[in-house]
Design an enzyme around this catalytic site. Structure first.
Site, PDB file in Angstrom:
ATOM      1  N   LYS A  13       1.007  -1.183  -0.074  1.00 21.84           N
ATOM      2  CA  LYS A  13      -0.126  -0.091  -0.170  1.00 21.84           C
ATOM      3  C   LYS A  13       0.950   1.165  -0.120  1.00 21.84           C
ATOM      4  O   LYS A  13       0.648   2.205  -0.791  1.00 21.84           O
ATOM      5  CB  LYS A  13      -0.998   0.054   1.221  1.00 21.84           C
ATOM      6  CG  LYS A  13      -1.815  -1.240   1.461  1.00 21.84           C
ATOM      7  CD  LYS A  13      -2.802  -1.147   2.626  1.00 21.84           C
ATOM      8  CE  LYS A  13      -2.037  -1.006   3.898  1.00 21.84           C
ATOM      9  NZ  LYS A  13      -1.404  -2.349   3.991  1.00 21.84           N
ATOM     10  N   ARG A  88      -8.547   1.561   9.992  1.00 24.49           N
ATOM     11  CA  ARG A  88      -8.209   0.220  10.426  1.00 24.49           C
ATOM     12  C   ARG A  88      -9.167  -0.495  11.267  1.00 24.49           C
ATOM     13  O   ARG A  88      -9.267  -1.687  11.562  1.00 24.49           O
ATOM     14  CB  ARG A  88      -6.761   0.059  11.158  1.00 24.49           C
ATOM     15  CG  ARG A  88      -5.531   0.000  10.126  1.00 24.49           C
ATOM     16  CD  ARG A  88      -4.516   0.080  10.785  1.00 24.49           C
ATOM     17  NE  ARG A  88      -3.449  -0.679  10.694  1.00 24.49           N
ATOM     18  CZ  ARG A  88      -2.303  -0.267  10.175  1.00 24.49           C
ATOM     19  NH1 ARG A  88      -2.269   1.084   9.652  1.00 24.49           N
ATOM     20  NH2 ARG A  88      -1.091  -0.971   9.771  1.00 24.49           N
ATOM     21  N   ARG A 122      12.012  -6.554   4.525  1.00 21.49           N
ATOM     22  CA  ARG A 122      11.843  -5.034   4.320  1.00 21.49           C
ATOM     23  C   ARG A 122      12.898  -4.416   5.030  1.00 21.49           C
ATOM     24  O   ARG A 122      13.227  -4.294   6.169  1.00 21.49           O
ATOM     25  CB  ARG A 122      10.402  -4.474   4.748  1.00 21.49           C
ATOM     26  CG  ARG A 122      10.241  -3.000   4.300  1.00 21.49           C
ATOM     27  CD  ARG A 122       8.806  -2.668   4.069  1.00 21.49           C
ATOM     28  NE  ARG A 122       8.051  -2.730   5.473  1.00 21.49           N
ATOM     29  CZ  ARG A 122       6.944  -2.548   5.718  1.00 21.49           C
ATOM     30  NH1 ARG A 122       6.077  -2.237   4.804  1.00 21.49           N
ATOM     31  NH2 ARG A 122       6.362  -2.487   6.859  1.00 21.49           N
ATOM     32  N   ARG A 155      12.097  -1.562  10.509  1.00 16.76           N
ATOM     33  CA  ARG A 155      11.308  -1.057  11.526  1.00 16.76           C
ATOM     34  C   ARG A 155      11.069  -2.251  12.544  1.00 16.76           C
ATOM     35  O   ARG A 155      11.064  -3.179  12.223  1.00 16.76           O
ATOM     36  CB  ARG A 155      10.093  -0.959  10.601  1.00 16.76           C
ATOM     37  CG  ARG A 155       9.590   0.289   9.921  1.00 16.76           C
ATOM     38  CD  ARG A 155       8.414   0.379   9.209  1.00 16.76           C
ATOM     39  NE  ARG A 155       7.023   0.011   9.740  1.00 16.76           N
ATOM     40  CZ  ARG A 155       6.027  -0.194   9.017  1.00 16.76           C
ATOM     41  NH1 ARG A 155       5.701   0.573   8.102  1.00 16.76           N
ATOM     42  NH2 ARG A 155       4.918  -0.547   9.832  1.00 16.76           N
ATOM     43  N   ARG A 166       0.795  -8.098  13.999  1.00 11.34           N
ATOM     44  CA  ARG A 166       0.132  -7.292  12.910  1.00 11.34           C
ATOM     45  C   ARG A 166      -0.903  -8.051  12.121  1.00 11.34           C
ATOM     46  O   ARG A 166      -1.761  -7.484  11.719  1.00 11.34           O
ATOM     47  CB  ARG A 166       1.093  -6.742  12.324  1.00 11.34           C
ATOM     48  CG  ARG A 166       1.903  -5.537  13.062  1.00 11.34           C
ATOM     49  CD  ARG A 166       3.299  -4.968  12.491  1.00 11.34           C
ATOM     50  NE  ARG A 166       2.974  -4.477  11.216  1.00 11.34           N
ATOM     51  CZ  ARG A 166       3.830  -4.138  10.224  1.00 11.34           C
ATOM     52  NH1 ARG A 166       5.104  -4.779  10.380  1.00 11.34           N
ATOM     53  NH2 ARG A 166       3.736  -3.292   9.196  1.00 11.34           N
TER      54      ARG A 166
END
Ligand code: AMP
Length: 208
Positions: A13, A88, A122, A155, A166
């Site tokens: 996203k 969310r 990532r 992160r 998550r």
């Protein structure tokens, strides 16, 4: 134009939002980025949100709504915006109704098996924000940003344990938001597992 992107963490996203917002000349409003900036600046709100974010859980609705409401008052967001990572929860979606006239909600659909490697591999540049993936989009020099040469960072919530939380939070809290927008006729589904260029082309075709 007012748009929102929905989908699990790791669906791409943020990458697509950066590209599309630039193309449409509307601000890309990522509540995750706003919260990370507050954490970095050590504001009271950032300090309150930090532990929750690190664990991969959702920050309280009121806190995120406060941040977003403030940002939406800035003049650049008046003609439109691209919301990424908001809403969310169904409660957030209901509050959003009074804030912006959403024209389209795009659901980034992607096989569940792709998400864990996308997130745990990532890395990002702390200077320019460029995003890499150690496997599918590695930097030219190991561990360094192609543009800035800065040491890439992970992160804290991209570590495996937080990623699993998550994903569970997404299924429990955010998946019902899809039904909310499906019922209102605003939802469109995007196949999000192709190349960045292919997904962007698919995205353009779903715009109002
Ligand atoms: P993201 O960058 O969108 O993956 O968001 C990173 C983290 O920020 C999430 O795991 C949450 O802890 C928090 N966060 C971002 N947006 C929201 C939101 N709309 N509601 C609650 N928490 C959020």
């Amino acid at each position: 134009m007012h748009l929102a992107f929905l989908g699990p963490p790791g669906a791409g996203k943020g990458t697509q939002a950066k590209l599309l917002a630039k193309e449409l000349r509307i601000p890309h409003l990522s509540t995750g980025d706003m919260l990370r900036a507050a954490v970095k600046a050590r504001t009271p709100l950032g300090l309150e949100a930090e532990g929750t974010m690190k664990a991969g859980k959702l920050v309280p609705d009121a806190l995120v709504l406060g941040l977003l409401r403030e940002r939406l008052q800035e003049p650049d967001a008046h003609p439109g915006c691209l919301l990424d990572g908001f809403p969310r929860t169904v409660a957030q979606a209901e509050s959003l109704r009074d804030l912006v006239p959403l024209e389209r909600v795009i659901y980034f659909e992607i096989p569940e098996s792709e998400l864990l490697p996308r997130l745990t591999e990532r890395r990002s540049c702390p200077t320019c924000g460029a995003i890499y993936n150690l496997r599918s989009h590695p930097p030219k020099a190991p561990g360094k940003c192609d543009r800035e040469g800065s040491e890439l960072v992970q992160r804290p919530d991209d570590r495996e344990e937080a990623v699993r939380t998550r994903l569970a939070v997404y299924h429990r809290e955010t998946a019902p938001v899809l039904d909310y927008y499906r019922k209102s006729g605003l939802l469109r589904t995007l196949r999000a597992d192709g190349s960045v260029e292919d997904v962007l082309a698919g995205l353009r075709a779903l715009l109002p």
